[in-house]
Design an enzyme around this catalytic site. Sequence first.
Site, mmCIF file in Angstrom:
data_model
loop_
_atom_site.group_PDB
_atom_site.id
_atom_site.type_symbol
_atom_site.label_atom_id
_atom_site.label_comp_id
_atom_site.label_asym_id
_atom_site.label_seq_id
_atom_site.Cartn_x
_atom_site.Cartn_y
_atom_site.Cartn_z
ATOM 1 N N LYS A 1 50.794 -13.525 -27.293
ATOM 2 C CA LYS A 1 50.243 -14.877 -27.222
ATOM 3 C C LYS A 1 51.057 -15.768 -26.290
ATOM 4 C CE LYS A 1 51.359 -18.247 -29.684
ATOM 5 N NZ LYS A 1 51.743 -19.254 -30.681
ATOM 6 N N ASP B 1 46.014 -18.051 -31.176
ATOM 7 C CA ASP B 1 46.897 -18.583 -32.206
ATOM 8 C C ASP B 1 46.076 -18.785 -33.476
ATOM 9 O OD1 ASP B 1 45.340 -20.821 -31.760
ATOM 10 O OD2 ASP B 1 47.028 -22.193 -31.464
#
Length: 239
Positions: free
Chosen positions: A149, A167
């Site tokens: 991420k 997320d």
Amino acid sequence: MPAPNMKRSAAAGKSPAVSRRLPAMPPDPADAPRIAEIFRRFEAREPVPVTELNYRNAYTLLVAVALSAQATDVSVNKATAPLFAMVDTPQAMLDFGEDRLRDAIKTIGLYNSKARNVMALSERLVREFDGTVPRDRAVLETLPGVGRKTAAVVVNTLHGDHTIAVDTHVFRVSNRMPIAVGVTPDAVEAGLLAVVPAGFVRHAHHWLILHGRYTCLARKPLCPTCIVADLCRWPDKTA
């Protein structure tokens, strides 16, 4: 389709190794117009969304995103404002020292491990990359404390790469509406890349983050004011 149990998914930081083996739900071609309209409305509302993390250069962006795992952007910005005024390069961070860094970010969750990771990634940047942040996402992912991420956010923000960082907000919104359904962040990422129209991929995760942060809230989404409520198939909309 209801969203998977969020407690079973690691939506921040590094994803579990097993997640790479769990596929997303196959795209439904018949759903393409609905998904395209969702992103068309997001774009109309916010044509060029940007990260809400404050940063000065590539290095401070990398550090800020790494610090934001399991923490809010607001809390990270409060801690990094004075920090980045003093430290904005890997060598400066090494000179600053882990003890002082730990004290500077102690208001951020998991600050002890994050301080260790920031020092370790700074040391590698100095030793292997002449103090510069690597351009390649795969290389970024090898740095301490930098997961899939974080790397996706960095290359998307700095270079405009068509990556989608998943997320907790992106994971929740994508599963809830649904756009792409998956039980892990990696599966949702793969699903989004498969269904989001090419023209919207560049800003897709920013739009989904903002939507999840300010409208599609975890406990009580603001469905009456949602600009895509009529396109959302979540069965438990708030009145």
